[in-house]
Scaffold this motif. Structure first.
Motif, PDB file in Angstrom:
ATOM      1  N   ALA A   1       0.855  -1.194   0.000  1.00 13.26           N
ATOM      2  CA  ALA A   1       0.000   0.000   0.000  1.00 13.26           C
ATOM      3  C   ALA A   1       0.884   1.235   0.000  1.00 13.26           C
ATOM      4  CB  ALA A   1      -0.916  -0.004   1.219  1.00 13.26           C
ATOM      5  N   TYR A   2       0.371   2.330  -0.568  1.00 11.71           N
ATOM      6  CA  TYR A   2       1.080   3.609  -0.559  1.00 11.71           C
ATOM      7  C   TYR A   2       0.072   4.736  -0.362  1.00 11.71           C
ATOM      8  CZ  TYR A   2      -0.324   3.309  -5.497  1.00 11.71           C
ATOM      9  OH  TYR A   2      -1.027   3.161  -6.660  1.00 11.71           O
ATOM     10  N   HIS A   3       0.537   5.776   0.340  1.00 15.28           N
ATOM     11  CA  HIS A   3      -0.253   6.986   0.598  1.00 15.28           C
ATOM     12  C   HIS A   3       0.661   8.181   0.320  1.00 15.28           C
ATOM     13  CE1 HIS A   3      -3.421   4.597   2.524  1.00 15.28           C
ATOM     14  NE2 HIS A   3      -2.443   3.899   3.069  1.00 15.28           N
ATOM     15  N   LEU A   4       0.350   8.923  -0.758  1.00  6.99           N
ATOM     16  CA  LEU A   4       1.228   9.986  -1.226  1.00  6.99           C
ATOM     17  C   LEU A   4       0.553  11.340  -1.072  1.00  6.99           C
ATOM     18  CD1 LEU A   4       2.398   8.243  -4.534  1.00  6.99           C
ATOM     19  CD2 LEU A   4       3.474   8.150  -2.268  1.00  6.99           C
ATOM     20  N   THR A   5       1.324  12.288  -0.604  1.00  8.74           N
ATOM     21  CA  THR A   5       0.865  13.677  -0.546  1.00  8.74           C
ATOM     22  C   THR A   5       1.079  14.318  -1.920  1.00  8.74           C
ATOM     23  OG1 THR A   5       1.370  13.850   1.804  1.00  8.74           O
ATOM     24  CG2 THR A   5       1.167  15.908   0.580  1.00  8.74           C
ATOM     25  N   VAL A   6       0.034  14.996  -2.423  1.00  7.85           N
ATOM     26  CA  VAL A   6       0.087  15.634  -3.748  1.00  7.85           C
ATOM     27  C   VAL A   6       0.093  17.155  -3.548  1.00  7.85           C
ATOM     28  CG1 VAL A   6      -1.074  15.908  -5.967  1.00  7.85           C
ATOM     29  CG2 VAL A   6      -1.137  13.689  -4.763  1.00  7.85           C
ATOM     30  N   TYR A   7       1.123  17.800  -4.170  1.00  6.17           N
ATOM     31  CA  TYR A   7       1.234  19.250  -3.996  1.00  6.17           C
ATOM     32  C   TYR A   7       1.937  19.851  -5.218  1.00  6.17           C
ATOM     33  CZ  TYR A   7       2.277  23.729  -1.743  1.00  6.17           C
ATOM     34  OH  TYR A   7       2.371  25.074  -1.432  1.00  6.17           O
ATOM     35  N   LEU A   8       1.465  20.993  -5.648  1.00  7.25           N
ATOM     36  CA  LEU A   8       2.023  21.817  -6.713  1.00  7.25           C
ATOM     37  C   LEU A   8       1.701  21.323  -8.122  1.00  7.25           C
ATOM     38  CD1 LEU A   8       5.527  22.740  -5.248  1.00  7.25           C
ATOM     39  CD2 LEU A   8       3.428  24.077  -5.199  1.00  7.25           C
ATOM     40  N   MET A   9       1.537  20.045  -8.346  1.00  5.67           N
ATOM     41  CA  MET A   9       1.215  19.552  -9.680  1.00  5.67           C
ATOM     42  C   MET A   9       0.521  18.198  -9.578  1.00  5.67           C
ATOM     43  SD  MET A   9       4.989  18.442 -11.128  1.00  5.67           S
ATOM     44  CE  MET A   9       5.673  20.039 -10.711  1.00  5.67           C
ATOM     45  N   ASP A  10       0.035  17.702 -10.711  1.00 10.51           N
ATOM     46  CA  ASP A  10      -0.632  16.404 -10.751  1.00 10.51           C
ATOM     47  C   ASP A  10       0.356  15.279 -10.430  1.00 10.51           C
ATOM     48  OD1 ASP A  10      -2.755  17.909 -11.587  1.00 10.51           O
ATOM     49  OD2 ASP A  10      -2.671  17.237 -13.677  1.00 10.51           O
ATOM     50  N   VAL A  11      -0.239  14.150 -10.093  1.00 14.93           N
ATOM     51  CA  VAL A  11       0.581  12.979  -9.774  1.00 14.93           C
ATOM     52  C   VAL A  11       0.055  11.770 -10.553  1.00 14.93           C
ATOM     53  CG1 VAL A  11       1.126  11.269  -7.999  1.00 14.93           C
ATOM     54  CG2 VAL A  11       1.359  13.699  -7.503  1.00 14.93           C
ATOM     55  N   LYS A  12       0.990  11.052 -11.184  1.00 20.96           N
ATOM     56  CA  LYS A  12       0.721   9.747 -11.771  1.00 20.96           C
ATOM     57  C   LYS A  12       1.813   8.797 -11.287  1.00 20.96           C
ATOM     58  CE  LYS A  12      -1.672  10.980 -16.067  1.00 20.96           C
ATOM     59  NZ  LYS A  12      -1.660  10.863 -17.549  1.00 20.96           N
ATOM     60  N   VAL A  13       1.392   7.761 -10.567  1.00 26.09           N
ATOM     61  CA  VAL A  13       2.346   6.767 -10.044  1.00 26.09           C
ATOM     62  C   VAL A  13       1.846   5.370 -10.390  1.00 26.09           C
ATOM     63  CG1 VAL A  13       3.189   8.217  -8.159  1.00 26.09           C
ATOM     64  CG2 VAL A  13       1.233   6.687  -7.786  1.00 26.09           C
ATOM     65  N   SER A  14       2.773   4.430 -10.361  1.00 19.65           N
ATOM     66  CA  SER A  14       2.441   3.033 -10.622  1.00 19.65           C
ATOM     67  C   SER A  14       3.273   2.137  -9.707  1.00 19.65           C
ATOM     68  CB  SER A  14       2.711   2.673 -12.086  1.00 19.65           C
ATOM     69  OG  SER A  14       2.369   1.320 -12.316  1.00 19.65           O
ATOM     70  N   LEU A  15       2.680   1.043  -9.309  1.00 19.80           N
ATOM     71  CA  LEU A  15       3.412   0.041  -8.534  1.00 19.80           C
ATOM     72  C   LEU A  15       3.882  -1.037  -9.505  1.00 19.80           C
ATOM     73  CD1 LEU A  15       2.701  -1.339  -5.061  1.00 19.80           C
ATOM     74  CD2 LEU A  15       3.010  -2.994  -6.892  1.00 19.80           C
ATOM     75  N   TYR A  16       5.194  -1.290  -9.455  1.00 23.49           N
ATOM     76  CA  TYR A  16       5.817  -2.231 -10.383  1.00 23.49           C
ATOM     77  C   TYR A  16       6.177  -3.542  -9.679  1.00 23.49           C
ATOM     78  CZ  TYR A  16       6.410   1.141 -14.188  1.00 23.49           C
ATOM     79  OH  TYR A  16       6.197   2.037 -15.216  1.00 23.49           O
ATOM     80  N   LYS A  17       6.099  -4.600 -10.497  1.00 27.64           N
ATOM     81  CA  LYS A  17       6.591  -5.920 -10.078  1.00 27.64           C
ATOM     82  C   LYS A  17       7.360  -6.505 -11.257  1.00 27.64           C
ATOM     83  CE  LYS A  17       5.053 -10.683  -9.324  1.00 27.64           C
ATOM     84  NZ  LYS A  17       3.893 -11.596  -9.282  1.00 27.64           N
ATOM     85  N   LYS A  18       8.645  -6.735 -11.059  1.00 31.64           N
ATOM     86  CA  LYS A  18       9.486  -7.337 -12.095  1.00 31.64           C
ATOM     87  C   LYS A  18       9.402  -6.557 -13.415  1.00 31.64           C
ATOM     88  CE  LYS A  18       9.268 -11.759 -12.573  1.00 31.64           C
ATOM     89  NZ  LYS A  18       8.759 -13.151 -12.698  1.00 31.64           N
ATOM     90  N   ASP A  19       9.633  -5.250 -13.335  1.00 32.86           N
ATOM     91  CA  ASP A  19       9.673  -4.380 -14.513  1.00 32.86           C
ATOM     92  C   ASP A  19       8.332  -4.263 -15.232  1.00 32.86           C
ATOM     93  OD1 ASP A  19      12.421  -3.852 -14.188  1.00 32.86           O
ATOM     94  OD2 ASP A  19      12.960  -5.686 -15.263  1.00 32.86           O
ATOM     95  N   LYS A  20       7.252  -4.575 -14.525  1.00 31.89           N
ATOM     96  CA  LYS A  20       5.936  -4.463 -15.140  1.00 31.89           C
ATOM     97  C   LYS A  20       5.005  -3.738 -14.176  1.00 31.89           C
ATOM     98  CE  LYS A  20       2.184  -7.142 -17.213  1.00 31.89           C
ATOM     99  NZ  LYS A  20       1.683  -8.495 -17.552  1.00 31.89           N
ATOM    100  N   ALA A  21       4.314  -2.697 -14.711  1.00 35.14           N
ATOM    101  CA  ALA A  21       3.373  -1.942 -13.877  1.00 35.14           C
ATOM    102  C   ALA A  21       2.166  -2.806 -13.550  1.00 35.14           C
ATOM    103  CB  ALA A  21       2.943  -0.675 -14.599  1.00 35.14           C
ATOM    104  N   VAL A  22       1.792  -2.836 -12.265  1.00 35.00           N
ATOM    105  CA  VAL A  22       0.676  -3.660 -11.811  1.00 35.00           C
ATOM    106  C   VAL A  22      -0.571  -2.807 -11.606  1.00 35.00           C
ATOM    107  CG1 VAL A  22      -0.142  -5.216 -10.007  1.00 35.00           C
ATOM    108  CG2 VAL A  22       2.261  -5.296 -10.727  1.00 35.00           C
ATOM    109  N   ILE A  23      -0.465  -1.691 -10.874  1.00 33.39           N
ATOM    110  CA  ILE A  23      -1.595  -0.795 -10.659  1.00 33.39           C
ATOM    111  C   ILE A  23      -1.148   0.645 -10.929  1.00 33.39           C
ATOM    112  CG2 ILE A  23      -2.765  -2.307  -8.985  1.00 33.39           C
ATOM    113  CD1 ILE A  23      -1.691  -0.509  -6.768  1.00 33.39           C
ATOM    114  N   PHE A  24      -2.113   1.501 -11.249  1.00 32.62           N
ATOM    115  CA  PHE A  24      -1.850   2.916 -11.546  1.00 32.62           C
ATOM    116  C   PHE A  24      -2.733   3.788 -10.658  1.00 32.62           C
ATOM    117  CE2 PHE A  24      -1.023   0.465 -15.343  1.00 32.62           C
ATOM    118  CZ  PHE A  24       0.187   0.958 -15.805  1.00 32.62           C
ATOM    119  N   THR A  25      -2.193   4.949 -10.300  1.00 31.77           N
ATOM    120  CA  THR A  25      -2.950   5.925  -9.513  1.00 31.77           C
ATOM    121  C   THR A  25      -2.699   7.324 -10.096  1.00 31.77           C
ATOM    122  OG1 THR A  25      -2.765   4.609  -7.497  1.00 31.77           O
ATOM    123  CG2 THR A  25      -3.318   6.930  -7.240  1.00 31.77           C
TER     124      THR A  25
END
Length: 242
Positions: free
Chosen positions: A157-181
């Motif tokens: 799990a991850y909880h990220l603070t967003v400030y000043l600009m948009d955020v696009k993050v992904s959780l990777y497993k073995k060089d492959k993105a699993v989920i996107f936020t």
């Protein structure tokens, strides 16, 4: 027929000497007797019983008799006292192998880390260097990656603070993105972006967070009163690791 008186007298004279001789023979005393028969007294009283005689010698044992019939079973007796422990018996043969059970060993793998720098570079693993928990050192702060040491099912799990600009993050497993936020920044506001997932990992698999979309999508933020965190832990190991 009448006999002359002279004849009877003569007969008596002839018989008398014979009778006298017979009487004389009958009254002769027995020299072996203490007294003659004609001098014997009245019979005496019976004498007292004599003393018992001595016991005789034991006789020889007789032949063994035949076995008798079984008697009626008697009542059950009281329980006796507990006896001394006996000697250990011989060691038995090994038993059959038991069924495979769960190990008593507690498999542990967990981490919880936070961001110390604002606006991490995009398209590379985000390096969380603030350590909340990393006892097994399965998270590497130098690479920003979690390395699986125990195969099994994990929660991230991850909880990220967003400030000043948009955020696009992904959780990777073995060089492959699993989920996107994705979170769109609102002016003059601090926002939050979060995500979580269950993953099955094999030994050697790596998991990390990464910003994607270029510099304009890199609004991940952290300061002394706002945190951005990343965490994960083992729920249960694979059975074959036992």
């Amino acid at each position: 027929m009448r006999c002359p008186p002279g004849f009877l007298f003569c007969s008596l004279l002839l018989v008398a000497p014979h009778c006298t001789e017979v009487a004389a023979q009958e009254v002769q005393p027995d020299p072996k007797m203490p007294c003659a028969n004609w001098m014997g007294g009245a019979p005496g009283y019976p004498g007292h019983n004599g003393l018992p005689g001595r016991d005789g010698k034991d006789g020889q044992d007789g032949l063994k008799g035949e076995k008798g019939d079984k008697g009626v079973q008697g009542p059950k007796g009281d329980q006796g006292e507990m006896g001394m422990p006996g000697q250990d018996g011989p060691r038995g043969f090994p038993g059959q192998p038991g069924q495979k059970g769960e190990s008593v060993f507690a498999y542990r793998s967990a981490f919880s880390v936070g961001l110390t720098e604002r606006a991490p570079p995009p398209n590379v693993p985000i390096r969380f260097s603030k350590i909340f928990y990393n006892e097994q050192s399965h998270y590497d702060t130098s690479t920003g990656k979690f390395l699986c040491n125990i195969p099994g099912t994990y929660y991230f799990a991850y909880h990220l603070t967003v400030y000043l600009m948009d955020v696009k993050v992904s959780l990777y497993k073995k060089d492959k993105a699993v989920i996107f936020t994705y979170d769109q920044f609102q002016a003059n506001n601090v926002d939050q972006a979060s995500g979580s997932v269950l993953l099955h990992l094999s030994a050697g698999d790596e998991v990390w967070l990464q910003v994607y979309g270029g510099e304009g999508k890199n609004g991940v933020y952290a300061d002394n009163i706002n945190d951005s965190t990343f965490m994960g832990f083992l729920l249960y190991p694979d059975l074959d690791v036992h």
